[in-house]
Motif scaffolding. Structure first.
Motif, mmCIF file in Angstrom:
data_model
loop_
_atom_site.group_PDB
_atom_site.id
_atom_site.type_symbol
_atom_site.label_atom_id
_atom_site.label_comp_id
_atom_site.label_asym_id
_atom_site.label_seq_id
_atom_site.Cartn_x
_atom_site.Cartn_y
_atom_site.Cartn_z
ATOM 1 N N THR A 1 45.868 44.361 38.361
ATOM 2 C CA THR A 1 46.000 46.068 39.162
ATOM 3 C C THR A 1 44.639 46.592 38.638
ATOM 4 N N ALA A 2 44.702 47.602 38.105
ATOM 5 C CA ALA A 2 43.412 48.756 38.193
ATOM 6 C C ALA A 2 42.123 48.204 37.794
ATOM 7 N N GLY B 1 39.358 43.332 43.750
ATOM 8 C CA GLY B 1 39.933 42.693 44.801
ATOM 9 C C GLY B 1 39.125 42.660 46.050
ATOM 10 N N ARG B 2 39.945 41.850 46.902
ATOM 11 C CA ARG B 2 38.985 41.837 48.071
ATOM 12 C C ARG B 2 38.672 43.236 48.899
ATOM 13 N N PHE B 3 39.520 44.035 48.672
ATOM 14 C CA PHE B 3 39.542 45.323 49.515
ATOM 15 C C PHE B 3 39.694 46.467 48.669
ATOM 16 N N GLY C 1 48.971 38.783 43.762
ATOM 17 C CA GLY C 1 47.804 38.696 44.580
ATOM 18 C C GLY C 1 47.490 39.894 45.414
ATOM 19 N N GLN C 2 48.387 40.125 46.363
ATOM 20 C CA GLN C 2 48.536 41.169 47.334
ATOM 21 C C GLN C 2 47.973 42.536 46.689
ATOM 22 N N ILE C 3 48.542 42.899 45.390
ATOM 23 C CA ILE C 3 48.326 44.088 44.709
ATOM 24 C C ILE C 3 47.153 44.044 44.231
#
Ligand code: SF4
Lengths: 478, 129
Positions: A164-165, A169-171, A136-138
């Motif tokens: 991943t790519a 994501g949120r950011f 999730g962090q990734i």
């Protein structure tokens, strides 16, 4: 018709848990959100499966009762002086727990499939540690994603899209559009080259590259994908940078990168076939990213150097943390191989290759690991659970494995089952039986039961409980 | 001729192993050796011909397939499976893990057929008593 949502895919270490399975009269008629591998498992699990316990008589496998098969299995294990209990990565943590109890009871060796996939990674991690995180962090934060010796397109097809790519994501934005336009450009280029090859003297090579064909990196704030491998895989077609290493050259490239990120000069033009300028460019990207991650696969663990390759990769990650945030994670293959390592560790203190023959757990990969035990011909019986070593082990190990009394617990007739003395069919964990699995980032997730198993077919955990009970009866322990 | 052999996963190998490993589709997906066209010409084989892959531990017959992905002559690829595993070395150098990628093999054309899974097991490991 019933739609079961939030189903976990019991195939690869991605453990996608957003599948929707459509069930009609206990038959799966469709599955949504899965990749080709996951869909194939749900749609095909019932064809070619084995539902009858089998026992070998006069050289032939013949039908028997479940009680008889369990009794025979318990007898083989109880009478053996050094049995090997192998497999465990395609079953639930609950079954693995019983398997460990059984291994202790019979004084055998228990090993899981990490011995032939990420065993060397575990050895490296035990040497130098590992800076890890959750997927999730990734997904939300990583702006530099590197796959090293791993081909997610073929082995973990939804990894790119979920974590991943290509994930939103949120950011960090998903890089779908960029990859699509690259694929379109690439196919246009190929067409042009083919046409040029037909009309120009000197063929396609006579055509100079156009502006858009030169590699252009996305702007610094955008997420980038790097693939490092010995061949240009399908995953590499998507990459912003692809680095092709000579087979067996990963260690050299890793160490070269360690030198480059410390601003050391390298007095060579190429390292393992990679031009030094490409490595300098990658070192720059690594140092200047805000959150980087290396996912490494069997390209590192199965090539010459093995655990030393992984150790160098972890050390590179450690060095990079002097400049920025960088993490590293193995791409685990089977859906619960991480769970096997975790349950082994909390039960015995060791993640795989655990030997109970002295009455307490001992761990010495190279000595107590399945391939070594089999190649030396030390074991005198084997129980294989949810695995197929005849397909995945090298020749000498298999030659010795098939010579000894062999019991297989598996939902399918695998090549190992064809060579077994006792075959006990089991329910498909994650389809016909519930349980717990650990995703590759060590997050535990529930496996669902979405269809009833064929009559008389039990889950692995229950079969193992019954074998354990029988063994205790034979040994006179209650 | 000598080559460097890489083994690995492919989508088809993953898909068809779920259909059961005793099926023809599984065999078609893993009993193949992907080669560079230059290498195929050097040993005189065409797409779909049979070749014998030999190591010090044994030999196995598989089909040859022209690879669009292998860009360097001298490197060949066979998906994970019982065919390639029947010729792999067992030494683990004290790590528990045999070297399954990047080792030398000899390849020659052959007229022998590719064995199906039962024939392969019988030929390589004998029959179980
Ligand atoms: S990526 Fe892996 S876990 Fe996800 S659907 Fe595909 S096979 Fe299943």
């Amino acid at each position: 018709m019933q739609v079961v949502s939030g189903v976990l895919c019991p195939f690869c270490g991605c453990c996608c848990d957003d599948l929707e399975v459509i069930v009609e009269n206990n038959t799966i008629v469709d599955v949504r959100n899965a990749c080709a591998l996951g869909a194939s498992k749900f749609m095909e699990y019932a064809t070619h499966r084995n539902t009858k316990p089998l026992i070998r008589k006069n050289g032939e496998l013949v039908e028997t009762t479940l009680d008889e098969a369990i009794k025979q299995c318990a007898k083989i294990l109880a009478e053996a002086s050094y049995p090997l209990l192998y497999g465990w990565s395609n079953t639930s943590c609950e079954a693995i727990k019983v398997g460990l109890e059984l291994a202790e009871e019979v004084g055998g060796v228990i090993d899981n499939t990490s011995t032939v996939c990420h065993g060397p990674s575990i050895l490296a991690i035990q040497e130098v540690g590992i800076p890890g995180c959750t997927l999730g962090q990734i997904r939300h934060r990583a702006d530099l994603i590197i796959y090293w010796g791993s081909n997610p397109w073929s082995a973990h097809p939804r990894h790119l899209e979920r974590y991943t790519a290509l994930s939103e994501g949120r950011f960090q934005r998903a890089a779908w559009k960029r990859y699509l336009s690259r694929l379109i450009l690439e196919s246009a280029r190929k067409r042009r080259y083919r046409a040029a090859g037909r009309v120009l003297k000197g063929g396609a090579a006579a055509l100079p590259p156009t502006e858009e064909e030169r590699r252009m990196l996305p702007p610094p704030e955008e997420r980038k994908l790097v693939i490092i491998d010995v061949q240009k895989t399908r995953s590499a077609d998507l990459a912003d940078i692809f680095i092709k290493v000579e087979p067996g050259g990963d260690y050299d490239v890793l160490q070269a990168l360690r030198a480059l990120i410390r601003d050391e000069e390298l007095d060579v033009d190429r390292v393992a076939g990679v031009p030094i300028e490409e490595l300098e460019e990658l070192a720059d990207l690594m140092v200047n990213c805000r959150f980087g991650i290396i996912f490494f696969g069997l390209g590192l663990t199965m090539s010459v150097g093995k655990s030393r390759n992984v150790e160098a990769a972890i050390k590179l990650t450690r060095d990079l943390n002097m400049y920025t945030k960088f993490l590293i994670m193995p791409m685990r293959g089977h859906f619960n191989v991480t769970g096997a390592n975790i349950v082994f560790t909390w039960q015995t203190g060791y993640p795989y290759a655990v030997d109970f023959s002295h009455g307490y757990p001992r761990y010495n990969p190279g000595e107590t690991s399945a391939i070594d035990i089999l190649s030396r011909g030390d074991a005198d019986a084997a129980l294989i659970v949810a695995s197929d070593p005849v397909s995945s082990f090298p020749r000498r190990a298999v030659e010795n494995l098939v010579k000894m009394p062999l019991v297989v617990i598996d939902p399918c007739m695998t090549p190992t089952a064809l060579m077994a003395d006792v075959v006990i069919p089991s329910a498909f964990v994650g389809i016909e039986a519930e349980g717990t699995a650990y995703r590759m980032d060590h997050v535990p997730l529930p496996l669902k039961k979405i269809a009833e198993p064929p009559k008389g077919v039990l889950p692995d955990a229950e079969i193992l409980q019954r074998i354990l009970h029988e063994v205790r009866e034979i040994k006179g322990v209650s | 001729m000598e080559f460097i052999l890489i083994t690995g996963r492919t989508i088809d190998q993953g898909k068809f192993k779920e259909h059961a490993k005793i099926t023809e589709k599984y065999m078609e997906s893993v009993a193949v050796c992907e080669m560079h066209i230059d290498d195929m010409m050097k040993i005189g084989v065409r797409d779909g011909d049979n070749i014998k892959v030999i190591t010090k531990d044994g030999s196995v017959v598989v089909k040859v397939k022209r690879s669009k992905r292998i860009k360097t002559p001298g490197v060949v690829f066979i998906p994970f499976g019982p065919w390639v595993n029947s010729i792999l070395p067992s030494e683990t150098e004290g790590t528990g893990m045999p070297q399954l990628k990047g080792f030398k093999v000899r390849i020659e054309p052959t007229s022998e057929p590719v064995p199906d899974i039962k024939e392969l097991l019988l030929k390589t490991y004998g029959s179980k008593k």
